[in-house]
Write a protein that holds these residues in place. Structure first.
Motif, PDB file in Angstrom:
ATOM      1  N   ALA A 145       6.939  -3.632  -2.000  1.00 15.56           N
ATOM      2  CA  ALA A 145       5.543  -3.582  -1.557  1.00 15.56           C
ATOM      3  C   ALA A 145       4.603  -3.090  -2.656  1.00 15.56           C
ATOM      4  CB  ALA A 145       5.394  -2.730  -0.296  1.00 15.56           C
ATOM      5  N   VAL A 146       4.831  -3.574  -3.864  1.00 15.43           N
ATOM      6  CA  VAL A 146       3.970  -3.244  -5.007  1.00 15.43           C
ATOM      7  C   VAL A 146       2.791  -4.229  -5.004  1.00 15.43           C
ATOM      8  CG1 VAL A 146       3.900  -3.182  -7.536  1.00 15.43           C
ATOM      9  CG2 VAL A 146       5.957  -2.408  -6.332  1.00 15.43           C
ATOM     10  N   SER A 147       1.572  -3.732  -5.173  1.00 12.50           N
ATOM     11  CA  SER A 147       0.391  -4.618  -5.184  1.00 12.50           C
ATOM     12  C   SER A 147       0.295  -5.326  -6.539  1.00 12.50           C
ATOM     13  CB  SER A 147      -0.883  -3.799  -4.942  1.00 12.50           C
ATOM     14  OG  SER A 147      -1.218  -3.093  -6.125  1.00 12.50           O
ATOM     15  N   PRO A 148      -0.464  -6.431  -6.617  1.00 11.82           N
ATOM     16  CA  PRO A 148      -0.627  -7.130  -7.899  1.00 11.82           C
ATOM     17  C   PRO A 148      -1.180  -6.216  -8.997  1.00 11.82           C
ATOM     18  CG  PRO A 148      -1.434  -8.504  -6.107  1.00 11.82           C
ATOM     19  CD  PRO A 148      -1.087  -7.169  -5.497  1.00 11.82           C
ATOM     20  N   GLU A 149      -2.129  -5.335  -8.659  1.00 13.95           N
ATOM     21  CA  GLU A 149      -2.695  -4.427  -9.673  1.00 13.95           C
ATOM     22  C   GLU A 149      -1.618  -3.460 -10.170  1.00 13.95           C
ATOM     23  OE1 GLU A 149      -4.088  -4.935  -6.653  1.00 13.95           O
ATOM     24  OE2 GLU A 149      -5.637  -6.307  -7.411  1.00 13.95           O
ATOM     25  N   GLN A 150      -0.824  -2.951  -9.235  1.00 11.87           N
ATOM     26  CA  GLN A 150       0.227  -2.009  -9.625  1.00 11.87           C
ATOM     27  C   GLN A 150       1.290  -2.712 -10.469  1.00 11.87           C
ATOM     28  OE1 GLN A 150       1.168  -0.786  -5.612  1.00 11.87           O
ATOM     29  NE2 GLN A 150       0.076   1.139  -5.835  1.00 11.87           N
ATOM     30  N   ALA A 151       1.616  -3.948 -10.100  1.00 12.17           N
ATOM     31  CA  ALA A 151       2.615  -4.705 -10.870  1.00 12.17           C
ATOM     32  C   ALA A 151       2.120  -4.938 -12.292  1.00 12.17           C
ATOM     33  CB  ALA A 151       2.910  -6.031 -10.181  1.00 12.17           C
ATOM     34  N   ARG A 152       0.799  -5.208 -12.425  1.00  7.00           N
ATOM     35  CA  ARG A 152       0.219  -5.421 -13.754  1.00  7.00           C
ATOM     36  C   ARG A 152       0.379  -4.159 -14.599  1.00  7.00           C
ATOM     37  NH1 ARG A 152      -5.430  -6.877 -12.651  1.00  7.00           N
ATOM     38  NH2 ARG A 152      -4.463  -8.279 -11.173  1.00  7.00           N
ATOM     39  N   ASP A 153       0.123  -3.004 -14.002  1.00  9.61           N
ATOM     40  CA  ASP A 153       0.252  -1.733 -14.724  1.00  9.61           C
ATOM     41  C   ASP A 153       1.709  -1.451 -15.088  1.00  9.61           C
ATOM     42  OD1 ASP A 153      -2.461  -1.401 -14.512  1.00  9.61           O
ATOM     43  OD2 ASP A 153      -2.369   0.066 -12.884  1.00  9.61           O
ATOM     44  N   MET A 154       2.625  -1.691 -14.164  1.00 13.79           N
ATOM     45  CA  MET A 154       4.044  -1.463 -14.459  1.00 13.79           C
ATOM     46  C   MET A 154       4.503  -2.386 -15.591  1.00 13.79           C
ATOM     47  SD  MET A 154       5.778  -1.150 -10.695  1.00 13.79           S
ATOM     48  CE  MET A 154       5.189   0.001  -9.450  1.00 13.79           C
ATOM     49  N   ALA A 155       4.054  -3.644 -15.534  1.00 13.94           N
ATOM     50  CA  ALA A 155       4.426  -4.600 -16.584  1.00 13.94           C
ATOM     51  C   ALA A 155       3.885  -4.138 -17.936  1.00 13.94           C
ATOM     52  CB  ALA A 155       3.899  -5.989 -16.239  1.00 13.94           C
ATOM     53  N   ALA A 156       2.675  -3.550 -17.927  1.00 11.79           N
ATOM     54  CA  ALA A 156       2.096  -3.053 -19.185  1.00 11.79           C
ATOM     55  C   ALA A 156       2.985  -1.958 -19.772  1.00 11.79           C
ATOM     56  CB  ALA A 156       0.681  -2.524 -18.950  1.00 11.79           C
ATOM     57  N   TYR A 157       3.518  -1.100 -18.920  1.00 11.55           N
ATOM     58  CA  TYR A 157       4.409  -0.055 -19.442  1.00 11.55           C
ATOM     59  C   TYR A 157       5.718  -0.661 -19.949  1.00 11.55           C
ATOM     60  CZ  TYR A 157       7.182   4.067 -20.127  1.00 11.55           C
ATOM     61  OH  TYR A 157       7.970   5.023 -20.707  1.00 11.55           O
ATOM     62  N   LEU A 158       6.276  -1.605 -19.178  1.00 11.41           N
ATOM     63  CA  LEU A 158       7.552  -2.206 -19.592  1.00 11.41           C
ATOM     64  C   LEU A 158       7.422  -2.901 -20.947  1.00 11.41           C
ATOM     65  CD1 LEU A 158       8.800  -3.562 -16.135  1.00 11.41           C
ATOM     66  CD2 LEU A 158       9.711  -1.617 -17.432  1.00 11.41           C
ATOM     67  N   ARG A 159       6.215  -3.419 -21.239  1.00 10.87           N
ATOM     68  CA  ARG A 159       6.000  -4.068 -22.546  1.00 10.87           C
ATOM     69  C   ARG A 159       6.008  -3.068 -23.696  1.00 10.87           C
ATOM     70  NH1 ARG A 159       2.757  -7.588 -19.667  1.00 10.87           N
ATOM     71  NH2 ARG A 159       0.883  -6.346 -19.841  1.00 10.87           N
ATOM     72  N   THR A 160       5.870  -1.776 -23.381  1.00 10.16           N
ATOM     73  CA  THR A 160       5.909  -0.776 -24.467  1.00 10.16           C
ATOM     74  C   THR A 160       7.350  -0.378 -24.799  1.00 10.16           C
ATOM     75  OG1 THR A 160       5.842   1.203 -23.040  1.00 10.16           O
ATOM     76  CG2 THR A 160       3.713   0.211 -23.641  1.00 10.16           C
ATOM     77  N   LEU A 161       8.320  -0.797 -23.988  1.00  8.96           N
ATOM     78  CA  LEU A 161       9.716  -0.391 -24.204  1.00  8.96           C
ATOM     79  C   LEU A 161      10.367  -1.331 -25.209  1.00  8.96           C
ATOM     80  CD1 LEU A 161      10.695   0.410 -20.498  1.00  8.96           C
ATOM     81  CD2 LEU A 161       9.913   1.988 -22.277  1.00  8.96           C
ATOM     82  N   LYS A 162      10.163  -1.012 -26.490  1.00 12.94           N
ATOM     83  CA  LYS A 162      10.629  -1.939 -27.537  1.00 12.94           C
ATOM     84  C   LYS A 162      12.019  -1.585 -28.032  1.00 12.94           C
ATOM     85  CE  LYS A 162       6.374  -3.897 -28.415  1.00 12.94           C
ATOM     86  NZ  LYS A 162       5.075  -3.308 -28.598  1.00 12.94           N
TER      87      LYS A 162
END
Ligand code: HEC
Length: 138
Positions: free
Chosen positions: A121-138
């Motif tokens: 039950a993650v909202s689209p805005e929350q998913a966008r933010d989570m994805a932004a963090y996951l993109r920092t995991l290099k």
């Protein structure tokens, strides 16, 4: 937070081009170019990533996944998300792009019918933010 923007970007972009001379107009265009692709957009991305990090703790993604930097995210029942930004695929099948990653976080089964990860039950805005963090995991 807009107060923290670097000085050259805030005022010139808002001033009216009517009063600008030819040279000033060129300068303005150069300065405004930085507003869209420069420091301000990366600041926005960093802020999204910070929110995403807190949200992943709140949604307890870490009960299944180990996620570097996320409080108490040491789960072992699912793949670790360490280095996720370097992966080509999500769930071994979906191309790792921002849009597919957000869709995956919102509803894994809509992307891969046999997925084991539940929809949380993650909202689209929350998913966008989570994805932004996951993109920092290099
Ligand atoms: C109940 C356990 C569970 C929870 C909670 C969970 N996941 Fe997952 N996740 C999985 C499993 C299992 C997979 C592996 C793919 C599959 O079979 O579903 C996965 C895969 C992923 C992947 C793809 C990893 C890769 O390298 O393919 C991402 C990204 C992801 N999860 C993010 C999240 C986020 C963000 C949350 C919190 C909103 C979350 N997960 C919560 C179980 C979970």
């Amino acid at each position: 937070m807009r107060d923290n923007l670097p000085a050259p970007c805030t005022r010139p972009c808002r001033s009216s081009p009517r009063t600008a001379s030819g040279i000033a107009a060129v300068l303005l265009a150069v300065l405004c170019g930085g507003c869209d692709s420069g420091p301000s957009s990366s600041t926005t991305e960093q802020q999204a990533a910070l929110r995403g990090k807190a949200l992943m703790s709140q949604y307890q993604c870490g009960s299944c996944h180990a996620i570097p930097g996320v409080a108490d995210a040491r789960g072992v029942s699912a793949v670790s998300l360490e280095g996720f930004a370097r992966r080509s695929y999500i769930g071994g099948r979906l191309p790792n792009r921002p849009s597919t990653l957000e869709a995956w976080i919102i509803d894994p089964h809509a992307q891969i019918a046999a997925a084991n990860m539940p929809a949380l039950a993650v909202s689209p805005e929350q998913a966008r933010d989570m994805a932004a963090y996951l993109r920092t995991l290099k």
